[in-house]
Design an enzyme around this catalytic site. Structure first.
Site, PDB file in Angstrom:
ATOM      1  N   ARG A 214     -49.981  34.731  -1.099  1.00 49.12           N
ATOM      2  CA  ARG A 214     -48.978  34.855  -0.040  1.00 49.12           C
ATOM      3  C   ARG A 214     -47.571  35.147  -0.546  1.00 49.12           C
ATOM      4  NH1 ARG A 214     -48.842  30.124   3.770  1.00 49.12           N
ATOM      5  NH2 ARG A 214     -50.209  28.928   2.406  1.00 49.12           N
TER       6      ARG A 214
ATOM      7  N   ASP B  99     -47.088  24.439  -8.728  1.00 48.77           N
ATOM      8  CA  ASP B  99     -46.310  24.886  -7.563  1.00 48.77           C
ATOM      9  C   ASP B  99     -45.787  23.721  -6.729  1.00 48.77           C
ATOM     10  OD1 ASP B  99     -48.697  24.059  -6.456  1.00 48.77           O
ATOM     11  OD2 ASP B  99     -49.054  25.881  -5.290  1.00 48.77           O
TER      12      ASP B  99
ATOM     13  N   LEU C 240     -52.146  22.542 -13.181  1.00 48.70           N
ATOM     14  CA  LEU C 240     -52.907  23.662 -12.629  1.00 48.70           C
ATOM     15  C   LEU C 240     -51.952  24.795 -12.238  1.00 48.70           C
ATOM     16  CD1 LEU C 240     -55.607  22.003 -10.334  1.00 48.70           C
ATOM     17  CD2 LEU C 240     -55.643  22.434 -12.811  1.00 48.70           C
ATOM     18  N   ALA C 241     -52.216  25.978 -12.792  1.00 46.77           N
ATOM     19  CA  ALA C 241     -51.338  27.125 -12.501  1.00 46.77           C
ATOM     20  C   ALA C 241     -52.106  28.439 -12.578  1.00 46.77           C
ATOM     21  CB  ALA C 241     -50.164  27.137 -13.475  1.00 46.77           C
TER      22      ALA C 241
ATOM     23  N   GLY D 233     -55.040  19.068   2.721  1.00 45.41           N
ATOM     24  CA  GLY D 233     -56.203  18.200   2.806  1.00 45.41           C
ATOM     25  C   GLY D 233     -55.786  16.887   3.465  1.00 45.41           C
TER      26      GLY D 233
ATOM     27  N   SER E 187       1.820  47.667 -23.733  1.00 44.11           N
ATOM     28  CA  SER E 187       0.842  48.237 -22.806  1.00 44.11           C
ATOM     29  C   SER E 187       0.202  49.496 -23.373  1.00 44.11           C
ATOM     30  CB  SER E 187       1.544  48.600 -21.496  1.00 44.11           C
ATOM     31  OG  SER E 187       2.067  47.435 -20.923  1.00 44.11           O
TER      32      SER E 187
ATOM     33  N   LYS F 132     -15.275  39.941 -24.261  1.00 43.71           N
ATOM     34  CA  LYS F 132     -16.622  39.720 -24.772  1.00 43.71           C
ATOM     35  C   LYS F 132     -16.525  39.134 -26.169  1.00 43.71           C
ATOM     36  CE  LYS F 132     -19.125  41.796 -27.480  1.00 43.71           C
ATOM     37  NZ  LYS F 132     -19.653  42.819 -28.362  1.00 43.71           N
TER      38      LYS F 132
ATOM     39  N   GLY G 231     -61.743  27.386  -7.776  1.00 43.70           N
ATOM     40  CA  GLY G 231     -61.312  26.170  -7.091  1.00 43.70           C
ATOM     41  C   GLY G 231     -60.719  25.151  -8.040  1.00 43.70           C
ATOM     42  N   THR G 232     -60.116  24.111  -7.468  1.00 45.56           N
ATOM     43  CA  THR G 232     -59.353  23.146  -8.280  1.00 45.56           C
ATOM     44  C   THR G 232     -60.252  22.301  -9.196  1.00 45.56           C
ATOM     45  OG1 THR G 232     -59.268  21.799  -6.255  1.00 45.56           O
ATOM     46  CG2 THR G 232     -57.273  22.976  -6.855  1.00 45.56           C
TER      47      THR G 232
END
Ligand code: UD1
Ligand code: CA
Length: 461
Positions: A15, A104, A8-9, A141, A406, A352, A79-80
């Site tokens: 928040r 989560d 579930l996402a 819950g 150099s 690089k 809802g879930t």
């Protein structure tokens, strides 16, 4: 037996106050949902369905490299229980056990999930709930039991004061038998404080029907911690970091100040390596034995041999450093640099996509890009590979034992042969044959008395 996983996402993650999907925020250096999806893979799931909703497009794009996923969209998010129903079409022909995970809740272990599935199957249960005993159950819950058995789950917002005192909480992680599951979920109502379809209501429904509902309780409640805010995200990262540090120290790594050692969980470090304060090591980096990593270094997606020294404030990214070499301070290696053994890369040197051979040295102030540099080469201060002509990148090759004076510019593509010598201040436009000297700077001239004649003195007066 088939094992299907649903994650579930779809939730909004209000928040977090984020423009990005909550489950893409990083725990231990990786999007938290990746950790959840790893569990499905580890358990050998027959199928993995991800329920997306809020910022679905962004989330799907971020997970597009995972070929084993089916996405279903839940819109709106009611809802879930409603979320689970959106996964029904993708599981239409599936049977066996289904594991429901939450995007989560990223710290669950394979061990706990194996235990969940084993308990569920051994009991022949219709549903098994992962629970935890916690000090502060606020927001979760609560598990209401009659005798030993779970009777129902009550959400924090719907609980009576007596129910709120219960310390056993629902993790939101469950195993279900798929047979008859979706029909049962459809009977869930939304008469509750949030007006949502609560999946935990299935416990009471199954119990009334006489279907078996079991629980497994995790030994370490940290496993089922969910993330709902930035503060919880930081707290979880702190837990992950402390565990990694403890494991590293137990295996023989010295962390001079564990509080400021930022080492991702998938990093490996050999014994007797010393990590100074304020070091960041990320992205599956592997470091050998008896290395020394000084303050301010950041090492990411890289591999270091044994007895390598990385001096202060160096950045090493996507690179490989062989045994006994020394990097920094203030060096920057990026984009596939390979440093041979016993090499030295000093202050303010950037490399690089460069291969730098065994025993070679570049002590100060250089840029070496797209270069192939042999063994025992000496690169003087201020050497620059001019690898970009405005359109394309070109290769600079410097063969074994060459000496670059150099303040040299090497205009690529160009090759300096074995043991060749490039004089100070040379602009190398053509290949330098082995064993020869290249100089391009003009002969120095002296004009006596010029300063007084032309400018009336060096101080401008
Ligand atoms: C849920 C459980 C609670 C449990 C807690 C554990 C319910 C009603 N409550 O509460 O008993 O203690 O998890 O962390 O299930 N989601 C959707 N679609 C939706 C709603 C949620 O996909 O419509 C997803 C969320 O993205 C999240 C998960 O489901 O991944 C849990 O939802 P969330 O709203 O966080 O539930 P909690 O209030 O934490
Ligand atoms: Ca939650």
């Amino acid at each position: 037996m088939d094992l299907h996983v649903v994650v579930l996402a779809a939730g909004k993650g209000t928040r977090m106050k984020s423009a990005y999907p909550k489950v893409l925020h990083r725990v231990g250096g990786r999007p938290m949902i990746e950790r959840v999806l790893d569990r499905a893979r580890e358990l050998g799931a027959t199928s993995t369905t991800v329920v997306v909703g809020h910022l679905a497009t962004e989330l799907k794009a971020a997970l597009s490299s995972r070929r084993d996923l089916t996405f279903v969209v839940q819109e709106p998010q009611l809802g879930t229980a409603h979320a689970l129903l959106t996964a029904e079409p993708s599981l239409a022909s599936a049977n066996g056990t289904m594991l429901l995970l939450s995007g989560d809740v990223p710290l669950l272990t394979d061990e706990t999930l194996r235990n969940l599935i084993a308990t569920h199957r051994a009991a022949g249960a219709a549903m098994t709930v992962v629970t935890a005993d916690v000090e502060r159950p606020l927001g979760y819950g609560r598990i209401v039991r009659t005798g030993e058995k779970i009777a129902r789950i009550v959400e924090d917002k719907d609980a009576t004061p007596a129910e709120r005192a219960i310390r056993e909480i629902n993790s939101g992680i469950y195993a279900f038998e798929l047979d008859g599951l979706f029909d049962a979920v459809r009977t869930i109502a939304s008469e509750n404080a949030q007006g949502e379809y609560y999946l935990p209501d299935l416990v009471a429904i199954y119990r009334q029907r006489g279907s078996g509902v079991e629980t497994v309780t995790v030994a370490h409640p940290r496993e089922i911690l969910g993330i709902n805010s930035r503060a919880e995200l930081a707290a979880m990262n702190h837990i992950v970091k402390q565990e990694k540090n403890a494991a590293l120290m137990a295996s023989g790594v010295t962390l001079e100040d564990p509080a400021t050692a930022y080492i991702d969980p998938d990093v490996e470090i050999g014994p007797d390596t010393i990590v100074h304060p304020c070091v960041t090591i990320e992205g599956g980096t592997v470091i050998g034995r008896a290395c020394e990593i000084h303050s301010g270094a950041r090492i990411t997606h890289s591999r270091l041999g044994d007895r390598v020294t990385v001096l202060d404030h160096s950045v090493v990214a996507n690179s490989h450093i062989d045994d006994e070499s020394s990097i920094g301070p203030f060096a920057h290696l990026r984009n596939h640099v390979t440093i041979g053994s016993h090499a030295k890369v000093g202050n303010f040197v950037e490399m690089k996509n460069t291969k730098f051979g065994e025993g070679s040295k570049s002590g100060h102030l250089a840029y070496l890009g797209d270069s192939v540099i042999g063994k025992n080469v000496n690169i003087g201060a201020g050497t620059i590979t001019c690898n970009f002509d405005g359109k394309q990148k070109h290769v600079t090759t410097i063969e074994d034992g060459a000496f670059i004076g150099s303040d040299t510019q090497l205009i690529a593509p160009v090759t300096v042969g074995e043991r060749a010598y490039v004089g100070t201040g040379t602009t190398v436009r053509e290949d330098v044959p082995s064993g020869s000297l290249a100089v391009s700077a003009g002969k120095q001239r002296i004009i006596h008395g010029w300063v007084d004649r032309k400018r009336g003195g060096t101080d401008g007066s």
